[in-house]
Structure formats: structure tokens, C-alpha cells
Design an enzyme around this catalytic site. Structure first.
Site, short mmCIF file in Angstrom:
data_model
loop_
_atom_site.label_atom_id
_atom_site.label_comp_id
_atom_site.label_asym_id
_atom_site.label_seq_id
_atom_site.Cartn_x
_atom_site.Cartn_y
_atom_site.Cartn_z
N HIS A 5 10.07 10.57 81.19
CA HIS A 5 10.70 9.82 82.57
C HIS A 5 10.15 8.46 82.72
O HIS A 5 10.62 7.40 82.67
CB HIS A 5 10.40 10.93 83.59
CG HIS A 5 10.84 10.01 84.94
ND1 HIS A 5 12.01 10.26 85.48
CD2 HIS A 5 10.20 9.40 85.69
CE1 HIS A 5 11.81 9.48 86.73
NE2 HIS A 5 10.64 8.82 86.70
N GLU A 6 8.53 8.38 82.48
CA GLU A 6 8.21 6.93 82.78
C GLU A 6 8.44 6.17 81.56
O GLU A 6 8.66 4.79 81.92
CB GLU A 6 6.57 7.25 82.96
CG GLU A 6 6.19 8.05 84.02
CD GLU A 6 6.60 7.49 85.54
OE1 GLU A 6 6.71 6.44 85.56
OE2 GLU A 6 7.09 8.52 86.23
N HIS A 9 12.09 4.55 82.28
CA HIS A 9 11.82 3.53 83.04
C HIS A 9 11.77 2.20 82.27
O HIS A 9 12.45 1.20 82.53
CB HIS A 9 10.86 3.48 84.15
CG HIS A 9 11.20 4.39 85.37
ND1 HIS A 9 12.19 4.46 86.04
CD2 HIS A 9 10.52 5.63 86.00
CE1 HIS A 9 12.32 5.22 87.05
NE2 HIS A 9 11.33 6.10 87.06
N GLU A 62 15.94 6.51 88.96
CA GLU A 62 14.93 7.90 88.93
C GLU A 62 15.89 9.04 88.11
O GLU A 62 15.45 9.64 87.45
CB GLU A 62 14.45 8.40 90.32
CG GLU A 62 13.46 7.67 90.79
CD GLU A 62 12.22 7.31 90.14
OE1 GLU A 62 11.69 8.53 89.42
OE2 GLU A 62 11.82 6.33 90.11
#
Length: 139
Positions: A5-6, A9, A62
Site C-alpha cells: 500500500h505504501e 502511494h 487510499e
């Protein structure tokens, strides 16, 4: 799941999108001072821009990072279905008050400085989707 997920980004360049967006919102905000030099319109515009533009785009980022992160996890030969378990565990931990508050506005409750439980803001006022929304997105 969290690492994917990070990384997502960064791959999606969310920070750059926020900078570009903030420049535009800032220019519009300054134009309100030309229309209304008293600053009343300016002081109304900023929270409206945050509520109607910044927060929805943050939640979209997100969700996009969750989606891209799942693909990254799968490419790395990890089970992307584990992401659902991770978010359920984070939700359960927050709902039961275990550990520190790492929710970033995700769940229903947060601990305050006095050890009491306080309600988190509604999802539309949060920078992140709720855990329930995120878990349902994995379907």
C-alpha cells in the site's frame, strides 16, 4: 499488504498530485481575496475546499493505493487475500481498544488522553476510508 500500500502511494505519485492540487486551490483561495478583501469568503472557502476536494481525493488515493498494493503483493508472490485479514485485525484491535491508536481516522473509536473512548469523525470528514469500506473493497 501495508508495505505494498505504501509503495503504491509512491508509484501512483500521490504526493505530487496533492502538491499540484494544493497549488490550484491556493490560487483560487487567493482570488477570493480579490472578490472580498475582508477575507470572509476566504475563510469560508478553505474549509469548504478541504471538505469537498481535499478529503475525497485523499480517500480516493487510499483506495487506489490499496488496489495497486494488492497487485504488488501478488507480483511478489504473497497472498493478496491476507490484506483483508490485516484490515480486519486493525479494525478489531481498534474496536477493542488494544494498543496505541494507529487508525489515522479509519475506525469508529479513538482513545483520548484520559483513557476514554471518543468517536472518530464520519468517513466523509476523514482522510482515509473506514475499515469497513476498505474491507468491502477487497471483495
Amino acid at each position: 499488504a501495508v508495505l505494498g500500500h505504501e509503495v503504491a502511494h509512491n508509484l501512483a505519485r500521490h504526493a505530487g498530485e496533492r502538491v499540484s492540487s494544493n497549488i490550484l486551490v491556493s490560487l483560487i483561495a487567493r482570488c477570493t481575496l480579490l472578490i472580498d478583501p475582508s477575507g470572509v469568503l476566504y475563510s469560508l472557502f478553505l474549509p469548504a475546499a478541504a471538505l469537498l476536494h481535499d478529503l475525497p481525493h485523499s480517500r480516493d488515493h487510499e483506495v487506489e493505493a490499496d488496489y495497486i498494493g494488492l497487485h504488488l503483493v501478488a507480483e511478489a508472490c504473497y497472498d493478496p487475500r491476507a490484506a483483508r485479514k490485516v484490515f480486519r485485525a486493525m479494525k478489531d484491535g481498534e474496536d477493542h481498544g488494544h494498543g496505541k491508536d494507529h487508525s489515522h481516522g479509519h475506525g469508529k473509536n479513538k482513545s483520548n488522553n484520559h483513557g476514554r473512548r471518543a468517536l472518530a469523525p464520519p468517513e466523509f470528514m476523514s482522510t482515509h476510508p473506514s475499515y469497513d469500506t476498505r474491507i468491502s473493497n477487497f471483495d
